[in-house]
Design a protein around this motif. Structure first.
Motif, PDB file in Angstrom:
ATOM      1  N   ARG A   1      29.601   8.291   7.797  1.00  0.00           N
ATOM      2  CA  ARG A   1      29.547   9.212   8.940  1.00  0.00           C
ATOM      3  C   ARG A   1      28.331   8.919   9.817  1.00  0.00           C
ATOM      4  NH1 ARG A   1      29.294  15.845   8.547  1.00  0.00           N
ATOM      5  NH2 ARG A   1      29.212  16.242  10.790  1.00  0.00           N
ATOM      6  N   THR A   2      27.185   8.674   9.181  1.00  0.00           N
ATOM      7  CA  THR A   2      25.978   8.343   9.939  1.00  0.00           C
ATOM      8  C   THR A   2      26.172   7.043  10.720  1.00  0.00           C
ATOM      9  OG1 THR A   2      24.590   9.460   8.303  1.00  0.00           O
ATOM     10  CG2 THR A   2      23.494   7.900   9.765  1.00  0.00           C
ATOM     11  N   LEU A   3      26.794   6.066  10.082  1.00  0.00           N
ATOM     12  CA  LEU A   3      27.048   4.787  10.757  1.00  0.00           C
ATOM     13  C   LEU A   3      27.944   4.990  11.975  1.00  0.00           C
ATOM     14  CD1 LEU A   3      27.647   2.441   7.675  1.00  0.00           C
ATOM     15  CD2 LEU A   3      25.589   2.597   9.084  1.00  0.00           C
ATOM     16  N   LEU A   4      28.977   5.802  11.809  1.00  0.00           N
ATOM     17  CA  LEU A   4      29.912   6.022  12.919  1.00  0.00           C
ATOM     18  C   LEU A   4      29.247   6.746  14.089  1.00  0.00           C
ATOM     19  CD1 LEU A   4      33.086   7.098  10.900  1.00  0.00           C
ATOM     20  CD2 LEU A   4      32.862   5.038  12.304  1.00  0.00           C
ATOM     21  N   MET A   5      28.265   7.564  13.805  1.00  0.00           N
ATOM     22  CA  MET A   5      27.639   8.377  14.841  1.00  0.00           C
ATOM     23  C   MET A   5      26.469   7.676  15.540  1.00  0.00           C
ATOM     24  SD  MET A   5      29.554  11.000  14.798  1.00  0.00           S
ATOM     25  CE  MET A   5      28.656  12.099  15.890  1.00  0.00           C
ATOM     26  N   ASN A   6      26.197   6.415  15.155  1.00  0.00           N
ATOM     27  CA  ASN A   6      25.090   5.684  15.769  1.00  0.00           C
ATOM     28  C   ASN A   6      25.600   4.412  16.452  1.00  0.00           C
ATOM     29  OD1 ASN A   6      22.163   6.728  15.078  1.00  0.00           O
ATOM     30  ND2 ASN A   6      23.454   7.200  13.296  1.00  0.00           N
ATOM     31  N   PRO A   7      24.881   3.923  17.470  1.00  0.00           N
ATOM     32  CA  PRO A   7      25.296   2.708  18.182  1.00  0.00           C
ATOM     33  C   PRO A   7      25.240   1.490  17.272  1.00  0.00           C
ATOM     34  CG  PRO A   7      23.121   3.420  18.908  1.00  0.00           C
ATOM     35  CD  PRO A   7      23.666   4.513  18.058  1.00  0.00           C
ATOM     36  N   TYR A   8      26.035   0.463  17.606  1.00  0.00           N
ATOM     37  CA  TYR A   8      26.121  -0.748  16.794  1.00  0.00           C
ATOM     38  C   TYR A   8      24.767  -1.444  16.625  1.00  0.00           C
ATOM     39  CZ  TYR A   8      31.198  -1.071  16.215  1.00  0.00           C
ATOM     40  OH  TYR A   8      32.498  -0.866  15.832  1.00  0.00           O
ATOM     41  N   GLU A   9      23.916  -1.364  17.634  1.00  0.00           N
ATOM     42  CA  GLU A   9      22.652  -2.106  17.574  1.00  0.00           C
ATOM     43  C   GLU A   9      21.555  -1.370  16.796  1.00  0.00           C
ATOM     44  OE1 GLU A   9      22.879   0.137  21.512  1.00  0.00           O
ATOM     45  OE2 GLU A   9      24.182  -1.130  20.262  1.00  0.00           O
TER      46      GLU A   9
ATOM     47  N   THR B   1      21.906  -4.180  11.234  1.00  0.00           N
ATOM     48  CA  THR B   1      22.317  -3.242  12.273  1.00  0.00           C
ATOM     49  C   THR B   1      23.561  -2.504  11.796  1.00  0.00           C
ATOM     50  OG1 THR B   1      23.757  -4.852  13.346  1.00  0.00           O
ATOM     51  CG2 THR B   1      21.434  -4.784  14.069  1.00  0.00           C
ATOM     52  N   VAL B   2      23.943  -1.485  12.516  1.00  0.00           N
ATOM     53  CA  VAL B   2      25.153  -0.742  12.171  1.00  0.00           C
ATOM     54  C   VAL B   2      26.366  -1.671  12.207  1.00  0.00           C
ATOM     55  CG1 VAL B   2      26.719   1.079  12.951  1.00  0.00           C
ATOM     56  CG2 VAL B   2      24.249   1.495  12.932  1.00  0.00           C
ATOM     57  N   GLU B   3      26.428  -2.542  13.193  1.00  0.00           N
ATOM     58  CA  GLU B   3      27.553  -3.478  13.302  1.00  0.00           C
ATOM     59  C   GLU B   3      27.611  -4.393  12.086  1.00  0.00           C
ATOM     60  OE1 GLU B   3      29.530  -6.557  16.563  1.00  0.00           O
ATOM     61  OE2 GLU B   3      27.457  -5.903  16.801  1.00  0.00           O
ATOM     62  N   GLN B   4      26.461  -4.919  11.663  1.00  0.00           N
ATOM     63  CA  GLN B   4      26.430  -5.785  10.497  1.00  0.00           C
ATOM     64  C   GLN B   4      26.827  -5.022   9.224  1.00  0.00           C
ATOM     65  OE1 GLN B   4      22.344  -7.027  10.948  1.00  0.00           O
ATOM     66  NE2 GLN B   4      22.920  -9.059  11.768  1.00  0.00           N
TER      67      GLN B   4
ATOM     68  N   ALA C   1      28.776  -0.571 -11.473  1.00  0.00           N
ATOM     69  CA  ALA C   1      28.027  -1.500 -10.616  1.00  0.00           C
ATOM     70  C   ALA C   1      28.755  -1.762  -9.306  1.00  0.00           C
ATOM     71  CB  ALA C   1      27.803  -2.821 -11.356  1.00  0.00           C
ATOM     72  N   GLU C   2      29.901  -1.111  -9.102  1.00  0.00           N
ATOM     73  CA  GLU C   2      30.680  -1.342  -7.880  1.00  0.00           C
ATOM     74  C   GLU C   2      30.250  -0.373  -6.787  1.00  0.00           C
ATOM     75  OE1 GLU C   2      32.214  -1.265 -10.865  1.00  0.00           O
ATOM     76  OE2 GLU C   2      32.937  -3.319 -11.033  1.00  0.00           O
ATOM     77  N   TYR C   3      29.188  -0.710  -6.089  1.00  0.00           N
ATOM     78  CA  TYR C   3      28.680   0.104  -4.984  1.00  0.00           C
ATOM     79  C   TYR C   3      28.394  -0.793  -3.789  1.00  0.00           C
ATOM     80  CZ  TYR C   3      24.247  -1.808  -6.630  1.00  0.00           C
ATOM     81  OH  TYR C   3      23.245  -2.664  -7.022  1.00  0.00           O
ATOM     82  N   VAL C   4      28.217  -0.182  -2.620  1.00  0.00           N
ATOM     83  CA  VAL C   4      27.888  -0.923  -1.405  1.00  0.00           C
ATOM     84  C   VAL C   4      26.372  -0.902  -1.228  1.00  0.00           C
ATOM     85  CG1 VAL C   4      28.147  -1.058   1.089  1.00  0.00           C
ATOM     86  CG2 VAL C   4      30.092  -0.368  -0.333  1.00  0.00           C
ATOM     87  N   GLY C   5      25.765  -2.079  -1.328  1.00  0.00           N
ATOM     88  CA  GLY C   5      24.321  -2.208  -1.148  1.00  0.00           C
ATOM     89  C   GLY C   5      24.005  -2.906   0.168  1.00  0.00           C
ATOM     90  N   LEU C   6      23.204  -2.282   1.009  1.00  0.00           N
ATOM     91  CA  LEU C   6      22.873  -2.819   2.332  1.00  0.00           C
ATOM     92  C   LEU C   6      21.367  -3.093   2.430  1.00  0.00           C
ATOM     93  CD1 LEU C   6      24.992  -0.279   4.429  1.00  0.00           C
ATOM     94  CD2 LEU C   6      25.702  -2.553   3.669  1.00  0.00           C
TER      95      LEU C   6
ATOM     96  N   GLY D   1      17.255   0.779   8.874  1.00  0.00           N
ATOM     97  CA  GLY D   1      15.949   1.307   8.523  1.00  0.00           C
ATOM     98  C   GLY D   1      15.542   2.494   9.363  1.00  0.00           C
ATOM     99  N   ASP D   2      16.112   2.614  10.576  1.00  0.00           N
ATOM    100  CA  ASP D   2      15.765   3.717  11.470  1.00  0.00           C
ATOM    101  C   ASP D   2      16.646   4.944  11.274  1.00  0.00           C
ATOM    102  OD1 ASP D   2      13.797   2.130  12.612  1.00  0.00           O
ATOM    103  OD2 ASP D   2      15.155   1.323  14.148  1.00  0.00           O
ATOM    104  N   ILE D   3      17.836   4.743  10.729  1.00  0.00           N
ATOM    105  CA  ILE D   3      18.780   5.864  10.627  1.00  0.00           C
ATOM    106  C   ILE D   3      19.031   6.308   9.183  1.00  0.00           C
ATOM    107  CG2 ILE D   3      19.944   5.190  12.758  1.00  0.00           C
ATOM    108  CD1 ILE D   3      22.221   4.071  11.040  1.00  0.00           C
ATOM    109  N   MET D   4      18.546   5.569   8.223  1.00  0.00           N
ATOM    110  CA  MET D   4      18.807   5.926   6.815  1.00  0.00           C
ATOM    111  C   MET D   4      17.980   7.141   6.399  1.00  0.00           C
ATOM    112  SD  MET D   4      16.680   2.972   4.768  1.00  0.00           S
ATOM    113  CE  MET D   4      14.881   2.929   4.752  1.00  0.00           C
ATOM    114  N   ASP D   5      18.462   7.818   5.365  1.00  0.00           N
ATOM    115  CA  ASP D   5      17.758   8.964   4.794  1.00  0.00           C
ATOM    116  C   ASP D   5      16.902   8.445   3.643  1.00  0.00           C
ATOM    117  OD1 ASP D   5      16.852  11.309   3.728  1.00  0.00           O
ATOM    118  OD2 ASP D   5      18.840  12.155   3.309  1.00  0.00           O
ATOM    119  N   THR D   6      15.595   8.575   3.781  1.00  0.00           N
ATOM    120  CA  THR D   6      14.690   8.038   2.755  1.00  0.00           C
ATOM    121  C   THR D   6      14.447   9.022   1.610  1.00  0.00           C
ATOM    122  OG1 THR D   6      12.798   8.822   4.044  1.00  0.00           O
ATOM    123  CG2 THR D   6      13.507   6.537   4.399  1.00  0.00           C
ATOM    124  N   ASN D   7      14.905  10.251   1.774  1.00  0.00           N
ATOM    125  CA  ASN D   7      14.760  11.253   0.714  1.00  0.00           C
ATOM    126  C   ASN D   7      15.965  11.159  -0.218  1.00  0.00           C
ATOM    127  OD1 ASN D   7      13.826  13.403  -0.791  1.00  0.00           O
ATOM    128  ND2 ASN D   7      14.744  14.933   0.564  1.00  0.00           N
TER     129      ASN D   7
END
Length: 449
Positions: free
Chosen positions: A185-193, A148-151, A138-143, A197-203
């Motif tokens: 990696r995806t978080l690092l490659m996108n702006p903080y703002e 935002t990326v910063e949050q 159960a020790e996972y990161v849930g967002l 929901g716009d950058i996540m992989d839904t598949n």
């Protein structure tokens, strides 16, 4: 001070009771190496040195010990120390521990766990054995997808320390429904703002709590996964499975298959820690089955007793025919069992396997038959028909052995049995009986006995 010391030096320090020096050395060692060192000590030394370890390290080392060593330590430490260990352990490790402990110690462990931890452990214990739910953590990161990326980075910094992995984060809605996945990696490659929901992989590739753990392991191998989310029947995220858990599953399954292929009941304990009576019990049942089934071979010999009484030379070829046929069948069964284990071969491939093993059997049989005919003709001049009988029997036996070795594991799987039971011992017994019947039938017909 050297960072790496050999085991002998560490044992010398333990025997000299230089616990302060040991504590400094162990604090910079890998927890698996520390556990291996503790296992070299007496039970009393192990407990003394274990209690000197820092709280976080103690839990990691504890998770790497064998069940009987964990049980010994639990019996020796205080309730407060036990509580610290349970709270520091990942939930899947705590569940593995409780599954191995006697009931009295399980009660003590749960009594010293916090209400939240106890509730979580009890939830995991309710999942079926060998299911995805039984090996997840159960020790996972849930967002949340509204972050935002910063949050997201702020959340990972505050809560990621106690998580089993932070490289892959899972995005859920307010009802914990799994909606997507995002990597660091995806978080690092996108702006903080940017919104998750716009950058996540839904598949999202995922497992269900009731799914068989072997099926999950196959998915890890096929897609080179490091972690996999686990959802319930309503698609709510309840945990993740990490690659280290899958390595344990693969090791256990491989060990179980090896033991079944050697005609033994699987044992959950290492060989050196399994009692003599337990080892005998695991082996005797299959040996009895094989012994009784081998009596069929004796019945065949008795039926054709008159044939080899007339021509005693026939008896000398029986060991060669039986051994070669058994070995040929074992080769095929091993390849097919392995192929099914790694999903290279499906039940729908049965006709392809039959055709391939038939051709392999003919080629191998012809090659071995040619060699045998030459050497038998040299050894027994004037006995050409006997030599031909032996060679023909060998050819047919090898073909049948190859076909049986290929098809019997598939038949076992179609009956919901473990294909590993159709391994060398059982295949050899079946092929021996078939080979003898063919041999003596041909001898009677060709030699007019």
């Amino acid at each position: 001070m050297q960072k790496v010391l050999n085991m002998e030096k560490l044992i010398e320090l333990a025997e000299a009771k230089k616990f302060r020096i040991l504590k400094e050395i162990l604090s910079i060692m890998n927890e698996a190496d520390t556990a291996a060192f503790l296992q070299e000590l007496t039970k009393e030394q192990m407990t003394l040195i274990f209690r000197t370890l820092p709280k976080e390290l103690a839990a990691e080392v504890f998770a790497n010990l064998e069940p009987d060593e964990q049980e010994h330590i639990i019996n020796q430490i205080t309730d407060r120390e036990l509580s610290n260990i349970i709270e520091e352990l990942y939930v899947d490790d705590a569940v593995d521990l409780l599954e191995e402990l006697p009931a009295a110690l399980v009660k003590r462990v749960l009594k010293n766990a916090s209400p939240d931890t106890r509730s979580l452990i009890n939830q995991f214990l309710n999942y079926p054995e060998n299911s995805a739910g039984s090996i997840m953590t159960a020790e996972y990161v849930g967002l949340r997808k509204t972050m935002t990326v910063e949050q997201a980075f702020d959340y990972i910094r505050h809560h990621g320390m106690d998580k089993e992995t932070i490289y892959t984060c899972y995005v859920m809605d307010s009802k914990r429904i799994l909606e997507g996945v995002v990597t660091v990696r995806t978080l690092l490659m996108n702006p903080y703002e940017a919104l998750l929901g716009d950058i996540m992989d839904t598949n999202v590739m995922k497992a269900v709590t009731s799914e068989d753990r072997e099926a999950v392991a196959e998915r890890f191998l096929k897609y080179d996964l490091l972690s996999l989310p686990v959802v319930d029947s309503e698609n709510r995220l309840v945990g993740i499975i990490t690659v280290d858990d899958i390595v344990d599953v693969l090791e256990e399954e491989a060990t179980e298959d090896f033991e079944k292929m050697a005609a033994m009941y699987p044992s959950e304990k290492p060989y050196l820690k399994t009692g003599v009576f337990a080892l005998a019990k695991n082996r005797i049942v299959w040996l009895l089955i094989l012994m009784v089934s081998s009596m069929i071979t004796g019945g065949i010999l008795a039926k054709y007793e008159e044939a080899f009484a007339v021509l005693p030379l026939l008896v000398t070829f029986i060991p060669m025919l039986m051994d070669t046929g058994g070995n040929a069948g074992s080769q095929s069964s091993t390849l097919i069992i392995r192929g099914m284990a790694v999903n290279e071969i499906q039940l729908s491939d049965v006709l392809y396997v039959l055709w391939k093993e038939l051709r392999v059997g003919v080629l191998v049989g012809l090659a071995l038959g040619a060699v045998n005919f030459i050497q038998l003709s040299v050894r027994y001049p004037g006995q050409e028909m006997v030599c031909f009988t032996v060679v023909a029997s060998l050819l047919i036996t090898i073909v049948i052995a190859k076909i049986m070795g290929g098809l019997l594991p598939m038949a076992a799987k179609s009956l919901k049995l473990d294909p590993a039971i159709m391994a060398a011992p059982l295949i050899t017994t079946i092929v021996d009986a078939a080979g003898l019947m063919i041999y003596f039938w041909l001898a009677v017909k060709l030699l007019h006995l």
